[in-house]
Scaffold this motif. Structure first.
Motif, PDB file in Angstrom:
ATOM      1  N   LEU A   1      17.325 -97.883  25.558  1.00 38.93           N
ATOM      2  CA  LEU A   1      18.528 -98.516  25.487  1.00 38.93           C
ATOM      3  C   LEU A   1      18.685 -99.406  26.539  1.00 38.93           C
ATOM      4  O   LEU A   1      19.206-100.549  26.167  1.00 38.93           O
ATOM      5  CB  LEU A   1      19.611 -97.316  25.653  1.00 38.93           C
ATOM      6  CG  LEU A   1      20.017 -96.227  24.759  1.00 38.93           C
ATOM      7  CD1 LEU A   1      20.815 -95.247  25.146  1.00 38.93           C
ATOM      8  CD2 LEU A   1      20.623 -97.145  23.464  1.00 38.93           C
ATOM      9  N   ILE A   2      18.105 -99.472  27.526  1.00 40.29           N
ATOM     10  CA  ILE A   2      17.968-100.427  28.757  1.00 40.29           C
ATOM     11  C   ILE A   2      17.262-101.594  28.077  1.00 40.29           C
ATOM     12  O   ILE A   2      17.470-102.695  28.188  1.00 40.29           O
ATOM     13  CB  ILE A   2      17.290 -99.987  29.740  1.00 40.29           C
ATOM     14  CG1 ILE A   2      18.344 -98.793  30.615  1.00 40.29           C
ATOM     15  CG2 ILE A   2      16.948-100.994  30.796  1.00 40.29           C
ATOM     16  CD1 ILE A   2      17.573 -98.217  31.906  1.00 40.29           C
ATOM     17  N   ALA A   3      16.086-101.241  27.354  1.00 39.22           N
ATOM     18  CA  ALA A   3      15.192-102.357  26.720  1.00 39.22           C
ATOM     19  C   ALA A   3      16.137-103.162  25.748  1.00 39.22           C
ATOM     20  O   ALA A   3      15.944-104.404  25.888  1.00 39.22           O
ATOM     21  CB  ALA A   3      14.027-101.553  26.070  1.00 39.22           C
ATOM     22  N   MET A   4      16.788-102.318  25.003  1.00 42.84           N
ATOM     23  CA  MET A   4      17.876-103.369  24.170  1.00 42.84           C
ATOM     24  C   MET A   4      18.771-104.271  24.832  1.00 42.84           C
ATOM     25  O   MET A   4      19.202-105.199  24.112  1.00 42.84           O
ATOM     26  CB  MET A   4      18.776-102.201  23.261  1.00 42.84           C
ATOM     27  CG  MET A   4      17.984-101.630  22.262  1.00 42.84           C
ATOM     28  SD  MET A   4      17.319-102.485  20.956  1.00 42.84           S
ATOM     29  CE  MET A   4      18.703-103.096  20.227  1.00 42.84           C
ATOM     30  N   LEU A   5      19.112-103.720  26.009  1.00 45.78           N
ATOM     31  CA  LEU A   5      20.060-104.778  26.600  1.00 45.78           C
ATOM     32  C   LEU A   5      19.200-106.096  27.098  1.00 45.78           C
ATOM     33  O   LEU A   5      19.764-106.870  27.321  1.00 45.78           O
ATOM     34  CB  LEU A   5      20.604-104.258  28.108  1.00 45.78           C
ATOM     35  CG  LEU A   5      21.427-103.120  28.006  1.00 45.78           C
ATOM     36  CD1 LEU A   5      21.847-102.373  29.247  1.00 45.78           C
ATOM     37  CD2 LEU A   5      22.665-103.535  26.932  1.00 45.78           C
ATOM     38  N   GLU A   6      18.038-105.964  27.090  1.00 48.35           N
ATOM     39  CA  GLU A   6      17.181-107.114  27.388  1.00 48.35           C
ATOM     40  C   GLU A   6      16.732-107.930  26.353  1.00 48.35           C
ATOM     41  O   GLU A   6      16.327-109.167  26.271  1.00 48.35           O
ATOM     42  CB  GLU A   6      15.721-106.786  28.075  1.00 48.35           C
ATOM     43  CG  GLU A   6      15.839-105.420  29.123  1.00 48.35           C
ATOM     44  CD  GLU A   6      16.430-106.288  30.444  1.00 48.35           C
ATOM     45  OE1 GLU A   6      16.338-107.400  30.592  1.00 48.35           O
ATOM     46  OE2 GLU A   6      17.158-105.467  31.066  1.00 48.35           O
ATOM     47  N   GLN A   7      17.280-107.421  25.176  1.00 51.31           N
ATOM     48  CA  GLN A   7      16.917-108.304  23.596  1.00 51.31           C
ATOM     49  C   GLN A   7      18.019-108.971  23.203  1.00 51.31           C
ATOM     50  O   GLN A   7      19.215-108.822  23.786  1.00 51.31           O
ATOM     51  CB  GLN A   7      16.769-107.244  22.516  1.00 51.31           C
ATOM     52  CG  GLN A   7      15.529-106.201  22.771  1.00 51.31           C
ATOM     53  CD  GLN A   7      14.136-106.935  22.918  1.00 51.31           C
ATOM     54  OE1 GLN A   7      13.846-107.888  22.149  1.00 51.31           O
ATOM     55  NE2 GLN A   7      13.232-106.533  23.796  1.00 51.31           N
ATOM     56  N   PRO A   8      17.739-110.188  22.521  1.00 52.55           N
ATOM     57  CA  PRO A   8      18.864-111.119  22.202  1.00 52.55           C
ATOM     58  C   PRO A   8      19.564-110.269  21.186  1.00 52.55           C
ATOM     59  O   PRO A   8      18.986-109.495  20.341  1.00 52.55           O
ATOM     60  CB  PRO A   8      18.113-112.235  21.586  1.00 52.55           C
ATOM     61  CG  PRO A   8      16.797-111.812  21.169  1.00 52.55           C
ATOM     62  CD  PRO A   8      16.547-110.820  22.399  1.00 52.55           C
ATOM     63  N   HIS A   9      20.585-110.515  20.848  1.00 57.89           N
ATOM     64  CA  HIS A   9      21.625-109.587  19.839  1.00 57.89           C
ATOM     65  C   HIS A   9      22.273-110.493  19.202  1.00 57.89           C
ATOM     66  O   HIS A   9      22.981-111.497  19.424  1.00 57.89           O
ATOM     67  CB  HIS A   9      22.750-108.653  20.815  1.00 57.89           C
ATOM     68  CG  HIS A   9      22.077-107.676  21.587  1.00 57.89           C
ATOM     69  ND1 HIS A   9      21.591-106.494  21.065  1.00 57.89           N
ATOM     70  CD2 HIS A   9      21.877-107.573  22.870  1.00 57.89           C
ATOM     71  CE1 HIS A   9      21.301-105.783  22.336  1.00 57.89           C
ATOM     72  NE2 HIS A   9      21.085-106.548  23.368  1.00 57.89           N
ATOM     73  N   PHE A  10      22.147-110.116  17.830  1.00 61.46           N
ATOM     74  CA  PHE A  10      22.758-111.167  16.714  1.00 61.46           C
ATOM     75  C   PHE A  10      23.791-110.712  16.388  1.00 61.46           C
ATOM     76  O   PHE A  10      24.584-111.007  15.449  1.00 61.46           O
ATOM     77  CB  PHE A  10      21.611-111.189  15.647  1.00 61.46           C
ATOM     78  CG  PHE A  10      20.314-111.772  16.108  1.00 61.46           C
ATOM     79  CD1 PHE A  10      20.178-113.317  16.359  1.00 61.46           C
ATOM     80  CD2 PHE A  10      19.089-110.986  16.317  1.00 61.46           C
ATOM     81  CE1 PHE A  10      18.909-113.501  16.780  1.00 61.46           C
ATOM     82  CE2 PHE A  10      18.085-111.258  16.471  1.00 61.46           C
ATOM     83  CZ  PHE A  10      17.736-112.921  16.886  1.00 61.46           C
ATOM     84  N   PHE A  11      24.042-109.223  16.545  1.00 59.24           N
ATOM     85  CA  PHE A  11      25.302-108.666  16.000  1.00 59.24           C
ATOM     86  C   PHE A  11      26.465-108.252  17.129  1.00 59.24           C
ATOM     87  O   PHE A  11      26.259-107.701  18.432  1.00 59.24           O
ATOM     88  CB  PHE A  11      24.922-107.040  15.430  1.00 59.24           C
ATOM     89  CG  PHE A  11      24.036-107.241  14.361  1.00 59.24           C
ATOM     90  CD1 PHE A  11      24.046-107.893  13.265  1.00 59.24           C
ATOM     91  CD2 PHE A  11      22.802-106.666  14.585  1.00 59.24           C
ATOM     92  CE1 PHE A  11      22.993-107.809  12.485  1.00 59.24           C
ATOM     93  CE2 PHE A  11      21.801-106.575  13.781  1.00 59.24           C
ATOM     94  CZ  PHE A  11      21.941-107.230  12.500  1.00 59.24           C
ATOM     95  N   PRO A  12      27.477-108.894  16.966  1.00 62.44           N
ATOM     96  CA  PRO A  12      28.764-108.779  17.988  1.00 62.44           C
ATOM     97  C   PRO A  12      28.933-107.173  17.977  1.00 62.44           C
ATOM     98  O   PRO A  12      29.125-106.549  17.177  1.00 62.44           O
ATOM     99  CB  PRO A  12      29.980-109.528  17.425  1.00 62.44           C
ATOM    100  CG  PRO A  12      29.361-110.214  16.183  1.00 62.44           C
ATOM    101  CD  PRO A  12      28.181-110.035  15.892  1.00 62.44           C
ATOM    102  N   GLY A  13      29.124-106.765  19.204  1.00 62.42           N
ATOM    103  CA  GLY A  13      29.461-105.321  19.617  1.00 62.42           C
ATOM    104  C   GLY A  13      28.383-104.365  19.822  1.00 62.42           C
ATOM    105  O   GLY A  13      28.456-103.338  20.097  1.00 62.42           O
TER     106      GLY A  13
END
Length: 152
Positions: free
Chosen positions: A51-63
């Motif tokens: 989950l922490i790694a996901m915070l480091e990724q660019p996000h294409f989906f709002p929310g």
């Protein structure tokens, strides 16, 4: 919800379900990605690093960052390492992302008696958040600060 039920099935599969969850985490389909974040939120400590790694990724989906923050908060004391990454979300443009990040920090700090890596930086970021334009966010910031006790 059906998404929540599917997430529970994956989590109940234990280690055998983890590859499917992690593959789904990087899906280009928002519903699949959100389901994977929810499943990781149910998985506890083993999921925190993902989950922490996901915070480091660019996000294409709002929310999705809001979902990640909520999942990290659900891990409680097991997510102590997530406090500093969550602090970055306190500056997000979306109100509910800021709210969920502050709420997650509160839950984690409360479960760790305020003794988390980056506690001093988190307190400073939460103090800044007390001037937020949204009342829900300000209340979440105050509650999170209270979880740090004398550090705040």
């Amino acid at each position: 919800s059906i998404r929540g039920d599917i997430a529970k099935v994956f989590v109940n599969c234990g280690e055998a379900g983890m590859p499917v969850i992690l593959q789904s985490l990087y899906s280009t389909d928002v519903a699949t990605q959100r389901m994977a974040v929810g499943a990781l939120g149910l998985a506890g400590g083993v999921a925190v690093s993902h989950l922490i790694a996901m915070l480091e990724q660019p996000h294409f989906f709002p929310g999705i960052q809001q979902d990640i923050a909520a999942a990290l908060g659900g891990a409680g004391r097991l997510a102590g390492a997530a406090v500093l990454p969550l602090c970055r979300l306190l500056q997000d443009s979306q109100i509910w992302v800021r709210f969920e990040a502050a709420t997650a920090i509160e839950t984690i700090a409360d479960n760790c008696d305020g003794m988390v890596p980056g506690a001093t930086q988190a307190v400073a970021a939460l103090q800044d958040l007390m001037g937020d334009c949204d009342a829900w966010v300000r209340v979440a910031a105050v509650n999170a600060l209270a979880a740090f006790g004398s550090l705040a």
